[in-house]
Design a protein around this motif. Structure first.
Motif, PDB file in Angstrom:
ATOM      1  N   ASN A 119       0.853  -1.177   0.000  1.00 21.73           N
ATOM      2  CA  ASN A 119       0.000   0.000   0.000  1.00 21.73           C
ATOM      3  C   ASN A 119       0.893   1.233   0.000  1.00 21.73           C
ATOM      4  OD1 ASN A 119       0.587   0.770   2.835  1.00 21.73           O
ATOM      5  ND2 ASN A 119      -0.573  -1.110   3.317  1.00 21.73           N
ATOM      6  N   ARG A 120       0.313   2.407  -0.099  1.00 19.24           N
ATOM      7  CA  ARG A 120       1.098   3.632  -0.228  1.00 19.24           C
ATOM      8  C   ARG A 120       1.993   3.849   0.990  1.00 19.24           C
ATOM      9  NH1 ARG A 120      -2.913   8.265  -2.653  1.00 19.24           N
ATOM     10  NH2 ARG A 120      -0.930   9.392  -2.906  1.00 19.24           N
ATOM     11  N   SER A 121       1.445   3.614   2.155  1.00 22.83           N
ATOM     12  CA  SER A 121       2.198   3.865   3.382  1.00 22.83           C
ATOM     13  C   SER A 121       3.363   2.894   3.541  1.00 22.83           C
ATOM     14  CB  SER A 121       1.259   3.761   4.589  1.00 22.83           C
ATOM     15  OG  SER A 121       1.987   3.884   5.794  1.00 22.83           O
ATOM     16  N   SER A 122       3.100   1.608   3.307  1.00 28.99           N
ATOM     17  CA  SER A 122       4.152   0.605   3.506  1.00 28.99           C
ATOM     18  C   SER A 122       5.295   0.789   2.519  1.00 28.99           C
ATOM     19  CB  SER A 122       3.568  -0.808   3.393  1.00 28.99           C
ATOM     20  OG  SER A 122       3.177  -1.103   2.055  1.00 28.99           O
ATOM     21  N   PHE A 123       4.950   1.091   1.259  1.00 25.92           N
ATOM     22  CA  PHE A 123       6.029   1.238   0.274  1.00 25.92           C
ATOM     23  C   PHE A 123       6.776   2.549   0.481  1.00 25.92           C
ATOM     24  CE2 PHE A 123       8.019   1.570  -3.968  1.00 25.92           C
ATOM     25  CZ  PHE A 123       8.596   0.309  -4.003  1.00 25.92           C
ATOM     26  N   ALA A 124       6.090   3.575   0.976  1.00 27.75           N
ATOM     27  CA  ALA A 124       6.775   4.827   1.307  1.00 27.75           C
ATOM     28  C   ALA A 124       7.809   4.577   2.395  1.00 27.75           C
ATOM     29  CB  ALA A 124       5.763   5.874   1.757  1.00 27.75           C
ATOM     30  N   ASN A 125       7.467   3.727   3.377  1.00 28.11           N
ATOM     31  CA  ASN A 125       8.431   3.398   4.433  1.00 28.11           C
ATOM     32  C   ASN A 125       9.649   2.676   3.858  1.00 28.11           C
ATOM     33  OD1 ASN A 125       6.779   4.512   6.392  1.00 28.11           O
ATOM     34  ND2 ASN A 125       5.777   2.566   6.880  1.00 28.11           N
ATOM     35  N   THR A 126       9.390   1.744   2.928  1.00 27.12           N
ATOM     36  CA  THR A 126      10.508   1.049   2.267  1.00 27.12           C
ATOM     37  C   THR A 126      11.389   2.042   1.530  1.00 27.12           C
ATOM     38  OG1 THR A 126       9.457  -1.120   2.015  1.00 27.12           O
ATOM     39  CG2 THR A 126      11.062  -0.504   0.346  1.00 27.12           C
ATOM     40  N   LEU A 127      10.777   2.913   0.762  1.00 26.33           N
ATOM     41  CA  LEU A 127      11.553   3.855  -0.052  1.00 26.33           C
ATOM     42  C   LEU A 127      12.341   4.824   0.826  1.00 26.33           C
ATOM     43  CD1 LEU A 127      12.002   4.210  -3.040  1.00 26.33           C
ATOM     44  CD2 LEU A 127      10.251   5.969  -3.054  1.00 26.33           C
ATOM     45  N   ASP A 128      11.744   5.286   1.918  1.00 27.40           N
ATOM     46  CA  ASP A 128      12.456   6.193   2.817  1.00 27.40           C
ATOM     47  C   ASP A 128      13.686   5.506   3.407  1.00 27.40           C
ATOM     48  OD1 ASP A 128      10.624   8.172   2.321  1.00 27.40           O
ATOM     49  OD2 ASP A 128       9.505   7.886   4.189  1.00 27.40           O
ATOM     50  N   ALA A 129      13.543   4.239   3.772  1.00 28.13           N
ATOM     51  CA  ALA A 129      14.679   3.506   4.333  1.00 28.13           C
ATOM     52  C   ALA A 129      15.786   3.314   3.300  1.00 28.13           C
ATOM     53  CB  ALA A 129      14.209   2.147   4.860  1.00 28.13           C
ATOM     54  N   ILE A 130      15.393   3.049   2.050  1.00 28.75           N
ATOM     55  CA  ILE A 130      16.380   2.852   0.983  1.00 28.75           C
ATOM     56  C   ILE A 130      17.080   4.167   0.649  1.00 28.75           C
ATOM     57  CG2 ILE A 130      16.651   2.256  -1.458  1.00 28.75           C
ATOM     58  CD1 ILE A 130      16.243  -0.128   0.512  1.00 28.75           C
ATOM     59  N   VAL A 131      16.324   5.255   0.532  1.00 26.69           N
ATOM     60  CA  VAL A 131      16.924   6.554   0.233  1.00 26.69           C
ATOM     61  C   VAL A 131      17.908   6.959   1.325  1.00 26.69           C
ATOM     62  CG1 VAL A 131      16.404   9.027   0.070  1.00 26.69           C
ATOM     63  CG2 VAL A 131      15.072   7.382  -1.267  1.00 26.69           C
ATOM     64  N   ALA A 132      17.603   6.604   2.566  1.00 30.11           N
ATOM     65  CA  ALA A 132      18.504   6.930   3.670  1.00 30.11           C
ATOM     66  C   ALA A 132      19.855   6.242   3.520  1.00 30.11           C
ATOM     67  CB  ALA A 132      17.856   6.550   5.001  1.00 30.11           C
ATOM     68  N   LEU A 133      19.888   5.089   2.845  1.00 27.27           N
ATOM     69  CA  LEU A 133      21.152   4.395   2.596  1.00 27.27           C
ATOM     70  C   LEU A 133      21.959   5.066   1.490  1.00 27.27           C
ATOM     71  CD1 LEU A 133      19.929   0.677   2.758  1.00 27.27           C
ATOM     72  CD2 LEU A 133      21.136   1.961   4.538  1.00 27.27           C
ATOM     73  N   ARG A 134      21.324   5.898   0.710  1.00 30.49           N
ATOM     74  CA  ARG A 134      21.936   6.686  -0.380  1.00 30.49           C
ATOM     75  C   ARG A 134      22.686   5.823  -1.393  1.00 30.49           C
ATOM     76  NH1 ARG A 134      19.755  11.323  -1.809  1.00 30.49           N
ATOM     77  NH2 ARG A 134      21.222  12.765  -2.779  1.00 30.49           N
ATOM     78  N   PRO A 135      22.026   4.801  -1.964  1.00 28.33           N
ATOM     79  CA  PRO A 135      22.682   4.060  -3.048  1.00 28.33           C
ATOM     80  C   PRO A 135      22.880   4.962  -4.259  1.00 28.33           C
ATOM     81  CG  PRO A 135      20.365   3.474  -2.945  1.00 28.33           C
ATOM     82  CD  PRO A 135      20.639   4.341  -1.744  1.00 28.33           C
ATOM     83  N   ASP A 136      23.847   4.645  -5.095  1.00 24.33           N
ATOM     84  CA  ASP A 136      24.116   5.459  -6.274  1.00 24.33           C
ATOM     85  C   ASP A 136      22.982   5.388  -7.286  1.00 24.33           C
ATOM     86  OD1 ASP A 136      27.161   6.107  -5.774  1.00 24.33           O
ATOM     87  OD2 ASP A 136      26.870   3.981  -5.348  1.00 24.33           O
ATOM     88  N   ARG A 137      22.337   4.208  -7.342  1.00 19.26           N
ATOM     89  CA  ARG A 137      21.250   3.996  -8.294  1.00 19.26           C
ATOM     90  C   ARG A 137      20.114   3.253  -7.609  1.00 19.26           C
ATOM     91  NH1 ARG A 137      25.086   1.553 -13.235  1.00 19.26           N
ATOM     92  NH2 ARG A 137      26.560   3.315 -13.228  1.00 19.26           N
ATOM     93  N   ILE A 138      18.910   3.532  -8.036  1.00 15.40           N
ATOM     94  CA  ILE A 138      17.732   2.807  -7.560  1.00 15.40           C
ATOM     95  C   ILE A 138      16.913   2.403  -8.775  1.00 15.40           C
ATOM     96  CG2 ILE A 138      15.554   2.977  -6.299  1.00 15.40           C
ATOM     97  CD1 ILE A 138      16.918   4.889  -4.364  1.00 15.40           C
ATOM     98  N   SER A 139      16.600   1.120  -8.860  1.00 15.76           N
ATOM     99  CA  SER A 139      15.729   0.624  -9.918  1.00 15.76           C
ATOM    100  C   SER A 139      14.352   0.359  -9.311  1.00 15.76           C
ATOM    101  CB  SER A 139      16.289  -0.658 -10.535  1.00 15.76           C
ATOM    102  OG  SER A 139      17.515  -0.402 -11.177  1.00 15.76           O
ATOM    103  N   LEU A 140      13.335   0.931  -9.914  1.00 14.89           N
ATOM    104  CA  LEU A 140      11.972   0.820  -9.413  1.00 14.89           C
ATOM    105  C   LEU A 140      11.136   0.114 -10.479  1.00 14.89           C
ATOM    106  CD1 LEU A 140       9.969   1.654  -7.152  1.00 14.89           C
ATOM    107  CD2 LEU A 140       9.611   3.794  -8.408  1.00 14.89           C
ATOM    108  N   PHE A 141      11.078  -1.210 -10.364  1.00 20.45           N
ATOM    109  CA  PHE A 141      10.464  -2.025 -11.406  1.00 20.45           C
ATOM    110  C   PHE A 141       8.968  -2.205 -11.162  1.00 20.45           C
ATOM    111  CE2 PHE A 141      14.909  -3.635 -11.417  1.00 20.45           C
ATOM    112  CZ  PHE A 141      15.228  -3.295 -12.712  1.00 20.45           C
ATOM    113  N   ASN A 142       8.247  -2.293 -12.253  1.00 20.00           N
ATOM    114  CA  ASN A 142       6.825  -2.602 -12.231  1.00 20.00           C
ATOM    115  C   ASN A 142       6.651  -4.119 -12.183  1.00 20.00           C
ATOM    116  OD1 ASN A 142       4.053  -2.913 -12.886  1.00 20.00           O
ATOM    117  ND2 ASN A 142       4.498  -2.718 -15.074  1.00 20.00           N
ATOM    118  N   TYR A 143       5.910  -4.612 -11.200  1.00 20.32           N
ATOM    119  CA  TYR A 143       5.620  -6.049 -11.178  1.00 20.32           C
ATOM    120  C   TYR A 143       4.587  -6.375 -12.243  1.00 20.32           C
ATOM    121  CZ  TYR A 143       3.679 -10.545  -9.980  1.00 20.32           C
ATOM    122  OH  TYR A 143       3.232 -11.857 -10.062  1.00 20.32           O
TER     123      TYR A 143
END
Length: 461
Positions: free
Chosen positions: A224-248
């Motif tokens: 849902n919007r809230s759960s995936f926002a939490n995932t994305l916030d945690a990933i952005v905090a790690l500051r990877p050089d690239r992020i791939s956001l694939f459509n299932y």
């Protein structure tokens, strides 16, 4: 080339154009490859590639996975028998010997990628043998000058493996995360913690990997919007050089593991668009640049710099900074690409094994590109990499009048222009900020093979 403008998420436009279409990792796309193309044809194309003398890109497909992820559409073999890696590596080495009979070994390897499956499934001794074989058969670049990458499953990573690969020359790492929410992870049989992801990322950085990419998937069950926002916030905090956001893409009739996913738990199309819209806004606010086709990168990353310079390229492994290289792909199902042809290996492990054991290149199908194919491939590639196409670049390279040559396609292009996906000023075709998520639709206008076969593609968004 100017810096790209921000991506604009136009919900109404996306809803109207969210239809199935190819991803254009090649042109023509793989479903159109012919079984009439065999090993002799591949050999002819390899030897012709020596005359061009272009540098090499290597891809090695390691199909084994310890765990079955229900969403997966990759060519894989699920097993906990790590010893299966030993005969597979022996056959990869045999395939290298077969290729080297027809490929000039002095051509430098500017790009190398280990994909799968799970490349780090291999035991240390098997990986060492594979790395040694590559080093003996091909001319690798010194001083960390190559673009050498590996896909990593953090759940299947022996201590010391990242260091071993880094010492070999790997300087890029791609790690699957998909979603950090425990409920989503259970629904797709892919359970791993943020701590594990962070630990692998920290180790890779300490070892000197230059570019680290984390893969996420939107549209999975129980999201849902809230759960995936939490995932994305945690990933952005790690500051990877690239992020791939694939459509299932839920295609259970094609991919058996997806039959274990409860369709009732999938987010609705409207919710899926909301998740994507939220994610794009978060990524852009965090400073990530939309490269295209699900990929985001930091402004200083080599992909971003290559896109600004007009030197970005797209192949079966995604986006690359090395456009003028011939791709030699080894292992079951792997697809090679020269300037004039594509060749795909057998997708069945036993069939691939049998061909190697018979000292034959394991070719299942392929395609020799016509002059028209090469023209249309150039057009599609530049659009999908640059979001713009120079009329003069096409005309100088191929000796055609661009509007006249594509007169049959022009009404479709102008219809897309009327809908706001692109602009045409007489010299440059430009994908708008609103059209960038839908660039595949513009590419489809130039696809002469689309509709010739009954192929089920994933949806654009």
């Amino acid at each position: 080339m100017p810096a790209p403008e921000s991506l604009v998420f136009d919900t109404d436009l996306i809803a109207r154009y969210d239809r199935p279409g190819p991803r254009y990792t090649s042109y023509p796309t793989a479903p159109h490859f012919s079984p009439q193309f065999g090993a002799a044809d591949y050999i002819e194309q390899l030897e012709r590639s020596n005359d061009h003398g272009r540098p090499l890109s290597l891809y090695l497909h390691i199909p084994f996975c310890e765990h079955l992820c229900f969403y997966c559409a990759c060519t894989k073999v699920v097993t906990r028998h790590r010893e299966w890696g030993e005969p597979y590596v022996q056959r990869l080495e045999a395939e290298m010997r077969l290729l080297r009979r027809h490929v000039d070994g002095e051509r430098p390897v500017v790009q190398l990628h280990f994909g799968g499956g799970t490349p780090t499934f291999l035991r240390a001794a098997d990986m060492d043998r594979l790395l040694d074989a590559i080093d003996r058969h091909f001319r690798l670049l010194p001083e960390d000058r190559g673009e050498y990458g590996v896909e990593v499953d953090p759940r299947a990573l022996e201590p010391g493996m990242l260091a071993r690969l880094r010492a070999f020359g790997c300087n890029r790492l791609s790690m699957g995360v998909q979603d950090l929410d425990p409920e989503v992870q259970r629904a797709v049989h892919r359970e791993q913690s943020l701590d594990l992801v962070a630990a692998v990322l920290a180790e890779a950085r300490a070892l000197g990997y230059r570019s680290i990419s984390l893969d996420l998937i939107y549209g999975l069950p129980r999201q849902n919007r809230s759960s995936f926002a939490n995932t994305l916030d945690a990933i952005v905090a790690l500051r990877p050089d690239r992020i791939s956001l694939f459509n299932y893409a839920h295609l259970p009739e094609r991919f058996a593991p997806q039959r274990r996913i409860a369709e009732a738990e999938l987010p609705s199309p409207a919710l899926k668009l909301d998740i994507l819209s939220d994610s794009i806004a978060r990524l852009q606010a965090a400073g990530y640049v939309y490269i295209g086709m699900d990929h985001f990168a930091l402004p200083e990353d080599e992909l971003t710099l290559a896109q600004r310079a007009g030197t970005l390229y797209r192949n079966f492994q995604g986006y690359s900074t090395h456009a003028e290289a011939d791709l030699l792909a080894l292992g079951m199902s792997a697809i090679s690409a020269t300037a004039t042809a594509y060749s795909q290996n057998h997708k069945d492990l036993e069939t691939w094994n049998a061909a190697i054991d018979a000292h034959k290149l394991p070719v299942e199908r392929g395609w020799v590109l016509s002059p028209e194919d090469r023209l249309r491939r150039f057009v599609i590639t530049r659009l999908i990499c640059d979001f713009r196409l120079s009329r003069s670049a096409v005309e100088e390279r191929f000796g055609v009048d661009f509007p006249r040559h594509f007169a049959a396609e022009w009404p479709q292009l102008m219809a897309l222009a009327d809908d706001g996906l692109l602009t045409w000023d007489g010299s440059t075709l430009t994908i708008t900020a609103r059209g960038r998520l839908l660039v595949r639709h513009v590419c489809m206008v130039f696809d002469a093979y689309l509709g010739q076969k009954s192929v089920r593609y994933s949806r654009v968004i």
